[in-house]
Design a protein around this motif. Structure first.
Motif, PDB file in Angstrom:
ATOM      1  N   CYS A 152       0.836  -1.199   0.000  1.00  0.00           N
ATOM      2  CA  CYS A 152       0.000   0.000   0.000  1.00  0.00           C
ATOM      3  C   CYS A 152       0.873   1.253   0.000  1.00  0.00           C
ATOM      4  O   CYS A 152       0.589   2.217  -0.695  1.00  0.00           O
ATOM      5  CB  CYS A 152      -0.924  -0.012   1.210  1.00  0.00           C
ATOM      6  N   ARG A 156       1.244   1.178  -4.272  1.00  0.00           N
ATOM      7  CA  ARG A 156       0.047   1.996  -4.510  1.00  0.00           C
ATOM      8  C   ARG A 156       0.289   3.455  -4.154  1.00  0.00           C
ATOM      9  O   ARG A 156      -0.441   4.334  -4.590  1.00  0.00           O
ATOM     10  CB  ARG A 156      -1.145   1.474  -3.695  1.00  0.00           C
ATOM     11  N   VAL A 158      -0.332   4.886  -1.406  1.00  0.00           N
ATOM     12  CA  VAL A 158      -1.490   5.388  -0.672  1.00  0.00           C
ATOM     13  C   VAL A 158      -1.196   5.420   0.828  1.00  0.00           C
ATOM     14  O   VAL A 158      -1.518   6.368   1.516  1.00  0.00           O
ATOM     15  CB  VAL A 158      -2.735   4.502  -0.957  1.00  0.00           C
ATOM     16  N   LEU A 161      -2.978   1.600   5.068  1.00  0.00           N
ATOM     17  CA  LEU A 161      -3.202   0.448   5.929  1.00  0.00           C
ATOM     18  C   LEU A 161      -2.545   0.645   7.283  1.00  0.00           C
ATOM     19  O   LEU A 161      -1.336   0.845   7.382  1.00  0.00           O
ATOM     20  CB  LEU A 161      -2.621  -0.792   5.231  1.00  0.00           C
ATOM     21  N   CYS A 183      -8.449  -0.842  -3.664  1.00  0.00           N
ATOM     22  CA  CYS A 183      -7.919  -1.542  -4.838  1.00  0.00           C
ATOM     23  C   CYS A 183      -7.740  -3.043  -4.613  1.00  0.00           C
ATOM     24  O   CYS A 183      -7.663  -3.819  -5.553  1.00  0.00           O
ATOM     25  CB  CYS A 183      -6.575  -0.940  -5.238  1.00  0.00           C
ATOM     26  N   GLN A 185      -5.092  -4.532  -3.464  1.00  0.00           N
ATOM     27  CA  GLN A 185      -3.741  -5.043  -3.687  1.00  0.00           C
ATOM     28  C   GLN A 185      -3.157  -5.665  -2.419  1.00  0.00           C
ATOM     29  O   GLN A 185      -2.341  -6.581  -2.488  1.00  0.00           O
ATOM     30  CB  GLN A 185      -2.843  -3.906  -4.195  1.00  0.00           C
TER      31      GLN A 185
HETATM   32  S1  SF4 Z   1      -7.231  -1.737  -0.642  1.00  0.00           S
HETATM   33 FE1  SF4 Z   1      -5.338  -2.178   0.522  1.00  0.00          FE
HETATM   34  S2  SF4 Z   1      -3.623  -1.695  -0.895  1.00  0.00           S
HETATM   35 FE2  SF4 Z   1      -5.485  -0.750  -1.757  1.00  0.00          FE
HETATM   36  S3  SF4 Z   1      -5.451   1.357  -1.009  1.00  0.00           S
HETATM   37 FE3  SF4 Z   1      -6.700   0.176   0.472  1.00  0.00          FE
HETATM   38  S4  SF4 Z   1      -5.277  -0.520   2.063  1.00  0.00           S
HETATM   39 FE4  SF4 Z   1      -4.047   0.171   0.308  1.00  0.00          FE
END
Ligand code: SF4
Ligand code: SF4
Ligand code: SF4
Ligand code: FES
Length: 336
Positions: A152, A156, A158, A161, A183, A185
């Motif tokens: 993450c 990503r 982002v 998490l 997403c 991931q």
């Molecule tokens: S789904 Fe998981 S990897 Fe994707 S933005 Fe959210 S915490 Fe991050």
């Protein structure tokens, strides 16, 4: 190049190469857990232990230094690795029959790789599984590898998490920051059922295709079960996205079998719509477009192509606008 001695054989090593990379290059299998080729190295799980100059070290986090004597499968190494995996399994809530990860379970793979047959799992859950959006979180299955947090943050970009400390005793839930893009991931890189797609079920077959949502063109597999698309599996070898998908590409497949999905063309009739066959719909559209062009000139018309169309379809679309209808007012929704 300088060399190390790997399992009794001299092997050239490059600067900065890890022992894991050297072993992989030589076709020597060293099991791993926290290591992921797209993520930073933490050396956290200690599953990839090897012996280097008489010491047990994690192969993923240890640089190959010329002159090093390295053993990847002597009895001391194999015992240490097996103990490490046994310990992980004892702290794991194993209920494989109902686990959504059972098709791709990294822990079961690891157990097989270190020669563990019957395994003793933890019995009670640390905390009950909880659903967060499209993901199911079951901390009792977490191995503390931090792959979710790193993907993450590092891939990503982002950093959404917030994982509790990886003590296996914590009752704190995994938290997704509001910035989370959904997403999925983190579920993809999680080796166990600790973070999984809530809707995931084993597929009967997988069909490789290209995501239809935008013009980027990520490849993916559609999971098919009983003739229905039940999920999406990303392709880690996809040269476009490298296995990363956005929330639409990964979870936006519900429309495929939705009962309200439009399957036949509609023509406006009064204040509502009337279902017609394709021939009638095309004749109607062609007639009206021709009428507007003849009465008001091509500039009265504009066309917006679809990012879900192929390059060829969009090329044909702009030819229709420019060549047949005499309008240069043509654009594509990918620019919105
Ligand atoms: S789904 Fe998981 S990897 Fe994707 S933005 Fe959210 S915490 Fe991050
Ligand atoms: S994560 Fe793996 S070992 Fe754990 S319950 Fe699921 S299938 Fe079994
Ligand atoms: S949730 Fe999964 S990826 Fe994250 S630390 Fe736990 S086992 Fe690793
Ligand atoms: S895989 Fe090397 S320490 Fe985890």
């Amino acid at each position: 190049m300088d060399a190390i001695i790997l399992n009794g054989m001299p092997v050239d090593v490059a600067a900065q190469e890890s022992l894991l990379e050297v072993a992989a290059r030589q076709g020597v299998l060293v099991p791993t857990l926290c290591h992921h080729p797209s993520l930073s190295v933490t050396g956290r799980c200690k599953v990839c232990l090897v012996e280097a100059d008489g010491k047990l070290v994690p192969a993923c986090a240890t640089r190959a230094v010329p002159g090093m004597l390295v053993e990847t499968d002597n009895p001391r190494v194999l015992t240490a690795r097996r103990r490490r995996v046994e310990a992980l399994m004892r702290h794991h809530r194993g209920e494989c029959a109902n686990c959504r990860q059972r098709e791709f379970c990294g822990l079961l793979e690891l157990a097989a790789a270190v020669g563990l047959g019957a395994v003793e799992f933890r019995e009670a859950p640390l905390s009950p599984p909880v659903q967060s959006g499209a993901l199911l979180i079951d901390l009792g299955k977490c191995l503390g590898c931090e792959r979710c947090v790193r993907v993450c943050r590092e891939v990503r970009r982002v950093d959404a998490l917030r994982h509790p400390r990886f003590t296996h005793q914590s009752h704190a839930p995994v938290r997704f920051d509001p910035a989370c893009e959904g997403c999925g991931q983190c579920a993809v890189v999680c080796p166990t059922g600790a973070i999984v797609e809530a809707s995931r079920h084993p597929a009967e077959r997988r069909v490789r295709t290209v995501c239809g949502y935008c013009g980027t063109g990520c490849s993916l597999y559609l999971d098919v079960r009983e003739g229905q698309v039940t999920g999406v599996t990303s392709d880690p070898f996809d040269p476009v996205g490298g296995g990363n998908l956005c929330v639409k590409g990964r979870f936006g497949f519900g429309f495929i079998h939705h009962p309200e999905r439009l399957r036949r063309p509609l023509v406006r009739s009064g204040t509502g719509f009337q279902e017609v066959d394709w021939e009638e719909a095309l004749e109607f559209a062609a007639g009206e477009l021709g009428r507007i062009r003849d009465e008001h000139g091509g500039r009265a018309l504009a066309g917006l192509g679809s990012a879900r169309g192929t390059n060829e379809e969009n090329y044909a679309f702009q030819r229709l606008l420019r060549g047949a209808l005499g309008s240069n007012n043509v654009d594509n929704c990918a620019r919105l």
